[in-house]
Write an enzyme that holds these catalytic residues in place. Structure first.
Site, PDB file in Angstrom:
ATOM      1  N   ASN A 175      55.722   8.902  54.584  1.00  0.00           N
ATOM      2  CA  ASN A 175      56.551   7.829  55.488  1.00  0.00           C
ATOM      3  C   ASN A 175      57.646   7.453  54.880  1.00  0.00           C
ATOM      4  OD1 ASN A 175      54.477   8.009  57.186  1.00  0.00           O
ATOM      5  ND2 ASN A 175      53.418   6.228  56.248  1.00  0.00           N
ATOM      6  N   HIS A 224      45.477  10.805  49.539  1.00  0.00           N
ATOM      7  CA  HIS A 224      44.296  10.160  50.004  1.00  0.00           C
ATOM      8  C   HIS A 224      43.371   9.935  48.883  1.00  0.00           C
ATOM      9  CE1 HIS A 224      44.569  11.851  54.149  1.00  0.00           C
ATOM     10  NE2 HIS A 224      45.579  10.912  53.951  1.00  0.00           N
ATOM     11  N   TYR A 233      49.078  18.107  52.166  1.00  0.00           N
ATOM     12  CA  TYR A 233      50.106  17.444  52.034  1.00  0.00           C
ATOM     13  C   TYR A 233      51.306  17.763  51.152  1.00  0.00           C
ATOM     14  CZ  TYR A 233      46.954  14.220  54.754  1.00  0.00           C
ATOM     15  OH  TYR A 233      46.162  13.822  55.664  1.00  0.00           O
ATOM     16  N   ARG A 287      41.345  19.163  54.334  1.00  0.00           N
ATOM     17  CA  ARG A 287      40.619  19.374  55.584  1.00  0.00           C
ATOM     18  C   ARG A 287      41.004  20.495  56.594  1.00  0.00           C
ATOM     19  NH1 ARG A 287      43.755  14.992  56.818  1.00  0.00           N
ATOM     20  NH2 ARG A 287      44.603  14.821  58.665  1.00  0.00           N
ATOM     21  N   GLU A 376      38.025  16.608  51.680  1.00  0.00           N
ATOM     22  CA  GLU A 376      37.771  15.538  52.752  1.00  0.00           C
ATOM     23  C   GLU A 376      37.358  16.033  54.017  1.00  0.00           C
ATOM     24  OE1 GLU A 376      41.618  13.528  53.109  1.00  0.00           O
ATOM     25  OE2 GLU A 376      42.374  15.173  54.097  1.00  0.00           O
ATOM     26  N   GLU A 410      28.554  30.734  56.138  1.00  0.00           N
ATOM     27  CA  GLU A 410      27.324  29.681  55.835  1.00  0.00           C
ATOM     28  C   GLU A 410      27.852  28.906  54.784  1.00  0.00           C
ATOM     29  OE1 GLU A 410      23.629  31.808  54.275  1.00  0.00           O
ATOM     30  OE2 GLU A 410      22.663  29.953  54.160  1.00  0.00           O
ATOM     31  N   ASP A 412      26.538  26.171  52.940  1.00  0.00           N
ATOM     32  CA  ASP A 412      26.035  26.071  51.921  1.00  0.00           C
ATOM     33  C   ASP A 412      25.867  27.019  50.841  1.00  0.00           C
ATOM     34  OD1 ASP A 412      23.907  27.347  52.764  1.00  0.00           O
ATOM     35  OD2 ASP A 412      22.714  25.841  53.099  1.00  0.00           O
ATOM     36  N   ASP A 421      19.801  25.602  49.671  1.00  0.00           N
ATOM     37  CA  ASP A 421      19.862  26.354  50.704  1.00  0.00           C
ATOM     38  C   ASP A 421      19.183  26.006  51.997  1.00  0.00           C
ATOM     39  OD1 ASP A 421      20.244  28.570  52.225  1.00  0.00           O
ATOM     40  OD2 ASP A 421      19.023  30.030  51.092  1.00  0.00           O
ATOM     41  N   TYR A 422      19.901  25.280  52.933  1.00  0.00           N
ATOM     42  CA  TYR A 422      19.514  24.716  54.193  1.00  0.00           C
ATOM     43  C   TYR A 422      19.392  25.611  55.074  1.00  0.00           C
ATOM     44  CZ  TYR A 422      20.678  20.116  52.099  1.00  0.00           C
ATOM     45  OH  TYR A 422      20.589  18.995  51.583  1.00  0.00           O
TER      46      TYR A 422
END
Ligand code: CA
Length: 709
Positions: A175, A224, A233, A287, A376, A410, A412, A421-422
């Site tokens: 900014n 952040h 950023y 992100r 994030e 995948e 995980d 391992d989900y």
């Protein structure tokens, strides 16, 4: 002839007097800066497009200078429609600046439009619209109109008054720069030296190594909070600073040399080194990893035409032209990914990130600690990136290995990580990043070689993960893998696009495993220019099938179309309730299948792989790299290393008379430690006291010649 000389001197003096010293000198610079800004604003404009837009808006403009489709009373926070009034007038001003003369009707309508803006006095409920978006657009219009000296002083000053109502000094981060930009416009229009001084000082303030956010002493970039954001950023920062610097080149307001050195170093030694060929490391996007085409760096060579990031950097410092041209040739794929790539290694102790670059590959690692923040999620982006910082390894040879693979990953089994391992991808629970856990994350580096460690303690899984970086290979060790979680624990070796055949060496035979395999007998495997060897074997699975997913599943702002593709996915199964389990694998990127099959004698000796000590020796390089998770001793053949505190270190010339030590403190809490080292040809009687860097340099590497003679 000699008689003429005094006359010349007189003329010169007269010129000086006429120009009037400093004031006139600065006035010329205002014109120059304005001309540079106008050139910048015109650079990426397409004349035909501007002409078309202008004639359409000219025909719909009402006699009072407004447009019927704009709700001037709107106070909306986003998509604030009154701003459209200014973006249309900016097109008018742009066309006027692009053309030499004529256009009386357009001139008249532009002025009527500006008067209407004053009258309408539109305001948003979002400060950004009032303090940044509107004054920036207004400043650009006034600068562009300078070419024709259009607005009367009265109209101009009334418009400028509206631009003043912003606190530049208090603004932070991106900014601050955005506000400084319209202060620079205003200073240019009013030829105000002190305003220009303030604006430029504030604009260049972020080019410094002492900020909590932004650029760090280790040349990483955080935003952040203490969160790695090199491309996201960090790229906005680069674009903004080079833009402003390019306007001021050759004027008294030019970026000071010491700041330019810092900015150039961040661009050349950090940012550009995270790019392989055309594509960047997936670890540095924040992100943004959940946006399609995010890894594609082609825009930094083309976006904005003559205003592209690399073009601006070239304008600001022509001394870097060769390095920038080489980077551009790789990114535009006019040259191979290896073109003019020189070896480099860095551990960024402020952001827990490792960069390892060789001519034929990149191998970078993202980790986290209690001093930093995990990758994030936010604004509905990166919904499934929960495990991204748990030792993710970005392995690139061509560069496109992970390009746009994210929707079908995948999540995980991010390359490099150890975790549960989900059955389904897990959602990130905390927005804007979750504080990391654990102190023992660090690395030692000499700028070429190094090792990094990550004490994983997340989601009910613990492990000691370490990476040992050499020229032709990276050794990946894990030990102390423990969990009582309901799911089986895995360590993923890679998950990239499947490309071409996969061969493996199993039970002494080379076999084709292009359809996948699950075995405890895998010695090595090769796929897409990368070799993987498994000195301790282990329960290893490979799948190469089709995976499907959508961008919307990882980023709610994106398309829900189902995409699919073949994925190369290779991992260790540590099973349910692992107790003190370990893994070892060696990655050899940039290797042909033939070279892998030749099965050369490995120069790698894994000396230890426990939760207390991990150590690797490279016999060709005469280098030993050690992670001491606690005080202890490593004895390897003819040499012994002892430390009285946990640390990571490596020793070059380990068997010679002139060993060289590189050491760091991953906990960033020690002031000093004692080290003992002896070999067949080298003895020290008393332990060596090693003072560790403090302040901003905690966690950085100490270099000691053990035998300085
Ligand atoms: Ca899974």
């Amino acid at each position: 002839m000699a008689m003429n000389q005094p006359r010349y001197i007189c003329c010169f003096l007269l010129m000086l007097l006429c120009c009037g010293g400093k004031v006139a000198y600065s006035q010329d610079h205002f014109d120059r800066i304005a001309a540079n800004i106008i050139q910048y604003l015109k650079a990426d404009a397409d004349t035909a497009k501007v002409q078309k837009a202008v004639s359409s808006f000219q025909s719909t403009m009402l006699p009072n200078g407004s447009w019927a489709d704009i709700a001037y009373a709107s106070k909306a926070e986003t998509n604030w429609v009154p701003l459209m009034h200014l973006t249309r007038l900016k097109q008018f001003a742009l066309l006027l600046a692009m053309q030499q003369g004529g256009q009386q009707q357009l001139e008249k309508q532009t002025l009527t439009g500006l008067r209407y803006w004053l009258q309408a006095n539109s305001k948003s409920n979002n400060w950004f619209q009032n303090d940044i978006a509107a004054p920036t657009a207004l400043g650009e219009i006034l600068i562009l109109l300078k070419v024709r000296k259009l607005p009367s002083v009265g109209l101009r000053d009334s418009l400028l008054t509206g631009m003043k109502q912003v606190n530049l000094i208090k603004a932070v981060g991106a900014n601050k720069l955005d506000i400084a930009v319209h202060f620079i416009y205003r200073a240019c229009i009013t030829r105000d030296n002190s305003l220009m001084d303030t604006a430029v000082n504030q604009a260049f303030m972020p080019v410094s190594l002492s900020y909590k956010e932004g650029l760090q002493p280790d040349y990483s970039y955080r935003q952040h909070g203490p969160q790695l954001q090199i491309a996201s950023y960090g790229q906005v920062f680069l674009n903004g600073e080079y833009k402003v610097a390019s306007w001021l080149v050759g004027t008294p307001y030019a970026m000071p040399a010491e700041k330019l050195t810092i900015l150039d170093r961040y661009l050349l030694d950090t940012y550009l080194k995270t790019i392989r060929g055309r594509y960047s490391d997936f670890n540095i996007e924040g992100r943004g990893i959940s946006r399609n085409d995010v890894l594609d760096r082609l825009p930094i060579t083309t976006q904005g035409g003559k205003n592209s990031l690399l073009a601006l950097a070239r304008t600001v410092n022509p001394d870097n032209a060769r390095l920038l041209d080489e980077a551009e040739a790789r990114i535009t794929q006019k040259q191979a990914p290896a073109f003019q790539v020189t070896p480099a290694h860095a551990f960024f102790y402020k952001s827990d990130y490792t960069l390892h670059v060789r001519t034929f590959y990149s191998f970078n690692v993202r980790t986290v600690s209690k001093r930093t923040i995990r990758t994030e999620a936010g604004n509905k982006e990166n919904i499934t990136g929960k495990f991204l910082p748990d030792g993710a390894t970005n392995i690139q040879v061509i560069g496109s290995e992970y390009n746009n693979i994210m929707p079908i990953w995948e999540w995980d089994k991010i390359p490099g990580i150890t975790g549960r391992d989900y059955a389904a991808d897990q959602k990130t629970t905390l927005e804007w990043g979750e504080r990391g856990v654990g102190a023992f994350t660090g690395g030692a580096s000499d700028g070429q070689y190094g090792l990094s460690v990550y004490g994983l303690d997340y989601n009910e899984v613990t492990a000691k993960k370490a990476w040992f970086f050499f020229d032709d290979e990276v050794v990946c060790l894990g030990a102390g893998i423990n969990s009582y979680a309901r799911e089986a624990i895995t360590t993923t070796v890679n998950q990239s696009w499947q490309k071409g055949p996969v061969s493996a060496f199993v039970k002494g035979k080379v076999i084709d495993v292009s359809a996948g395999i699950s075995t405890s007998e895998l010695q090595w495997l090769w796929h897409d220019g990368i070799g993987y060897s498994f000195p301790d074997k282990g329960k290893i699975s490979l799948t190469t099938g089709i995976q499907s997913g959508s961008w919307a599943a990882i980023n709610a702002n994106r398309s829900a179309d189902i995409l699919s593709g073949k994925v190369f996915k290779l991992w260790f199964n540590h099973g349910l309730d692992p107790v003190d389990q370990s893994y070892a694998y060696i990655v050899k990127p940039g290797l042909s299948e033939k070279e892998m099959m030749a099965h050369p004698t490995s120069p790698i000796r894994i000396l230890a792989n426990t939760s207390k000590l991990q150590a690797v020796e490279h016999t060709d390089l005469q280098m030993v790299q050690v992670a001491f998770y606690e005080a202890g001793t490593l004895t390897a053949g003819s040499y012994t290393i002892t430390v009285d505190q946990p640390c990571v270190l490596f020793i070059k010339n380990v068997l010679a008379k002139n060993p060289v030590l590189y050491l760091s403190d991953p906990t960033q809490s020690l002031t000093d430690l004692y080290l003992g080292f002896s070999s067949a040809v080298f003895k020290v009687n008393d332990p060596i006291s090693v003072s560790l860097p403090q302040g901003d340099y905690k966690g950085s590497t100490v270099h000691i010649d053990l035998n300085p003679r």
